[in-house]
Design a protein around this motif. Sequence first.
Motif, PDB file in Angstrom:
ATOM      1  N   LEU A  99      -6.602   1.811  -9.756  1.00 22.10           N
ATOM      2  CA  LEU A  99      -6.303   2.161  -8.072  1.00 22.10           C
ATOM      3  C   LEU A  99      -5.791   3.108  -7.218  1.00 22.10           C
ATOM      4  N   VAL A 100      -5.562   4.239  -8.412  1.00 22.08           N
ATOM      5  CA  VAL A 100      -4.711   5.737  -8.187  1.00 22.08           C
ATOM      6  C   VAL A 100      -6.799   6.763  -7.882  1.00 22.08           C
ATOM      7  N   ALA A 101      -7.177   6.429  -8.728  1.00 16.77           N
ATOM      8  CA  ALA A 101      -8.530   7.160  -8.030  1.00 16.77           C
ATOM      9  C   ALA A 101      -9.309   6.410  -7.309  1.00 16.77           C
ATOM     10  N   HIS A 158       0.994  -1.076  -0.118  1.00 16.51           N
ATOM     11  CA  HIS A 158      -0.201   0.256   0.139  1.00 16.51           C
ATOM     12  C   HIS A 158       0.767   1.208   0.289  1.00 16.51           C
ATOM     13  N   HIS A 159       1.480   0.971   0.876  1.00 15.76           N
ATOM     14  CA  HIS A 159       2.759   2.574   0.589  1.00 15.76           C
ATOM     15  C   HIS A 159       3.445   2.736  -0.784  1.00 15.76           C
ATOM     16  N   LEU A 160       3.498   1.772  -1.435  1.00 16.01           N
ATOM     17  CA  LEU A 160       4.332   2.224  -2.391  1.00 16.01           C
ATOM     18  C   LEU A 160       3.205   3.121  -3.545  1.00 16.01           C
ATOM     19  N   PHE A 161       1.791   2.287  -3.982  1.00 16.18           N
ATOM     20  CA  PHE A 161       0.342   2.637  -4.045  1.00 16.18           C
ATOM     21  C   PHE A 161       0.002   4.311  -3.910  1.00 16.18           C
ATOM     22  N   GLN A 162       0.722   4.895  -2.354  1.00  9.44           N
ATOM     23  CA  GLN A 162      -0.323   5.932  -2.299  1.00  9.44           C
ATOM     24  C   GLN A 162       0.975   7.333  -2.016  1.00  9.44           C
ATOM     25  N   SER A 163       2.154   6.059  -2.256  1.00  9.72           N
ATOM     26  CA  SER A 163       3.628   7.321  -2.194  1.00  9.72           C
ATOM     27  C   SER A 163       3.336   7.597  -3.584  1.00  9.72           C
ATOM     28  N   THR A 206       4.766   7.179 -12.994  1.00  8.39           N
ATOM     29  CA  THR A 206       4.046   5.922 -13.561  1.00  8.39           C
ATOM     30  C   THR A 206       4.856   4.729 -14.103  1.00  8.39           C
ATOM     31  N   ASN A 207       5.676   4.717 -14.332  1.00 10.13           N
ATOM     32  CA  ASN A 207       7.133   4.032 -14.586  1.00 10.13           C
ATOM     33  C   ASN A 207       6.947   2.323 -13.296  1.00 10.13           C
ATOM     34  N   GLU A 208       6.984   3.707 -12.356  1.00  6.85           N
ATOM     35  CA  GLU A 208       7.300   2.478 -11.333  1.00  6.85           C
ATOM     36  C   GLU A 208       5.899   1.876 -10.946  1.00  6.85           C
ATOM     37  N   LEU A 209       4.795   2.502 -10.836  1.00  2.00           N
ATOM     38  CA  LEU A 209       3.350   1.598 -10.426  1.00  2.00           C
ATOM     39  C   LEU A 209       2.982   0.649 -11.774  1.00  2.00           C
ATOM     40  N   THR A 219       0.714   8.032  -6.409  1.00  2.00           N
ATOM     41  CA  THR A 219       0.320   8.943  -6.531  1.00  2.00           C
ATOM     42  C   THR A 219       0.141  10.408  -5.823  1.00  2.00           C
ATOM     43  N   LYS A 220       0.665  10.384  -4.868  1.00  2.43           N
ATOM     44  CA  LYS A 220       0.977  12.149  -4.285  1.00  2.43           C
ATOM     45  C   LYS A 220       1.302  12.502  -5.945  1.00  2.43           C
ATOM     46  N   VAL A 221       2.998  12.010  -6.284  1.00  2.00           N
ATOM     47  CA  VAL A 221       3.267  13.044  -7.308  1.00  2.00           C
ATOM     48  C   VAL A 221       1.725  13.205  -8.537  1.00  2.00           C
ATOM     49  N   LEU A 222       1.165  11.639  -8.937  1.00  2.00           N
ATOM     50  CA  LEU A 222       0.478  11.416  -9.965  1.00  2.00           C
ATOM     51  C   LEU A 222      -0.587  12.280 -10.083  1.00  2.00           C
ATOM     52  N   VAL A 223      -0.480  13.649  -8.785  1.00  2.00           N
ATOM     53  CA  VAL A 223      -2.275  13.998  -8.426  1.00  2.00           C
ATOM     54  C   VAL A 223      -1.658  15.564  -8.522  1.00  2.00           C
ATOM     55  N   SER A 224      -0.025  15.660  -8.421  1.00  2.00           N
ATOM     56  CA  SER A 224       0.133  16.934  -7.973  1.00  2.00           C
ATOM     57  C   SER A 224      -0.228  17.507  -9.864  1.00  2.00           C
ATOM     58  N   ARG A 225       0.149  19.075  -8.935  1.00  2.00           N
ATOM     59  CA  ARG A 225      -0.194  20.021 -10.696  1.00  2.00           C
ATOM     60  C   ARG A 225       1.226  20.504 -11.005  1.00  2.00           C
ATOM     61  N   SER A 226       1.649  20.077  -9.968  1.00  2.00           N
ATOM     62  CA  SER A 226       3.192  20.750  -9.873  1.00  2.00           C
ATOM     63  C   SER A 226       4.619  20.041  -9.704  1.00  2.00           C
TER      64      SER A 226
END
Length: 442
Positions: free
Chosen positions: A275-277, A202-207, A226-229, A209-216
């Motif tokens: 998973l992310v959404a 769980h920690h892998l996809f939660q961490s 993305t590649n890691e997931l 996800t924080k990058v994937l949903v960031s606009r900055s």
Amino acid sequence: MTDTALSDSTHSTDSTDSTDSTDSTHGAHGPHGSRVTEGAPHPSYPFSRAAGCPFDPPPEFAGLREREPFSRVQVFDGTPAWLVTRYQDQRAILADDRFSADALRPGFPPQSPGLEARRKSGKPLSFIAMDDPDHNRVRRMFTAYFSVRRARALVPRLSEIIDGLLDGMEAAGPPADLVSSFALPLPSLVIAEILGVPRSDHHLFQSRTKVLVSRSASGEKSLAATNELTDYLGGLVDEKVKNPQDDLISNVAAAHLPTGETTRERLAQDAMLLLVAGHETTTNMIALGTLALMRNPDQLAAVRDAEGPAQIAGAVEELLRYLTIVHTGRRRVAIEDVEISGHTIRAGEGVILANDSANRDATLFDDPDDLDITRPNARRHLAFGQGTHQCLGQNLARQELQLAYPALLRRFPALRPAIEERDIPYKHDAVVYGVHELPVAW
């Protein structure tokens, strides 16, 4: 779930409103009514929320809905688009197959540097970025896992998870971070179990996800996440093929990989979307919705003391309308010239549908800036989108929220923020709005 959904398109009646906005080649109007001439920069979108108004959409929307429901804006990379702010116009566009969700089409307005980098990477896009019939063909592989019937069947397991998390909060004692102790683990556990993702990961996809949903986040960081997931999920697909379990990835792989209807790479991409959404949006709705209720004690008491499920269901719909956490607009691009409410959008022009503006449209919702959990037509909101791309996970999200809010408020009837309002860290920098953390006491 961001711009995914389950439910057939509902065709709306045409709006009687019209606008005199001109084609972009001849100029348009800015968000404050000023004339934007050819060659002049368009206002940047997304707009900012007003200081001290964390639950309200940007104040520009009110004037735009009244005076200029189709206005020209530009996104982070300078791509121009039409910003559509009225409810009826958005419904019409979302139900019209002349507007494409294909992010690879020229003119499609990207949401963030990260999403643009992934779009240009050459990797297959998830079904959310497809048009019918391909979108519907792929989507059908997953719909059974997010039906109303399946969501109701999950109630005992959802209740078990909720009670366990609340037991942990109570045992640890206040203060507690509502996000990390309750709002995040609840939907994360649920969507991971549906997909067949081990709890240890769980920690892998939660961490990521924080990058994937960031606009900055930079394109490089987003593409790396993305590649890691997808590498992880591709490996999980391989494992499920060898040792299948009773979960979504195992069953979809068994049914559709041999037929060629999907591939290992595409299934990994679609699983990443789910998973992310599947946890990001519900996490933010639990935390931000609870905070909104704490800021409206009478509404909180009504949810806490509700005698039946209908009242809770109505409260959830109103919170979805009022907060509209997918706050950077749904994106489309016209594939031919289309006239909407007297305004022509040319082929190749992008559109941004500001659902947070539509859900505050006074032509449909009385006193739209008030939180009213008894609102009779709250379910007409566009928080889950509309049309063929309407949110696939909406039934699951509704079920989670309908159980989470009353359970939390009944376990801790004196629940309150443990920090000052000014110190709450809101997610202004994310594609999905919410709070990074929310310390609470009881």
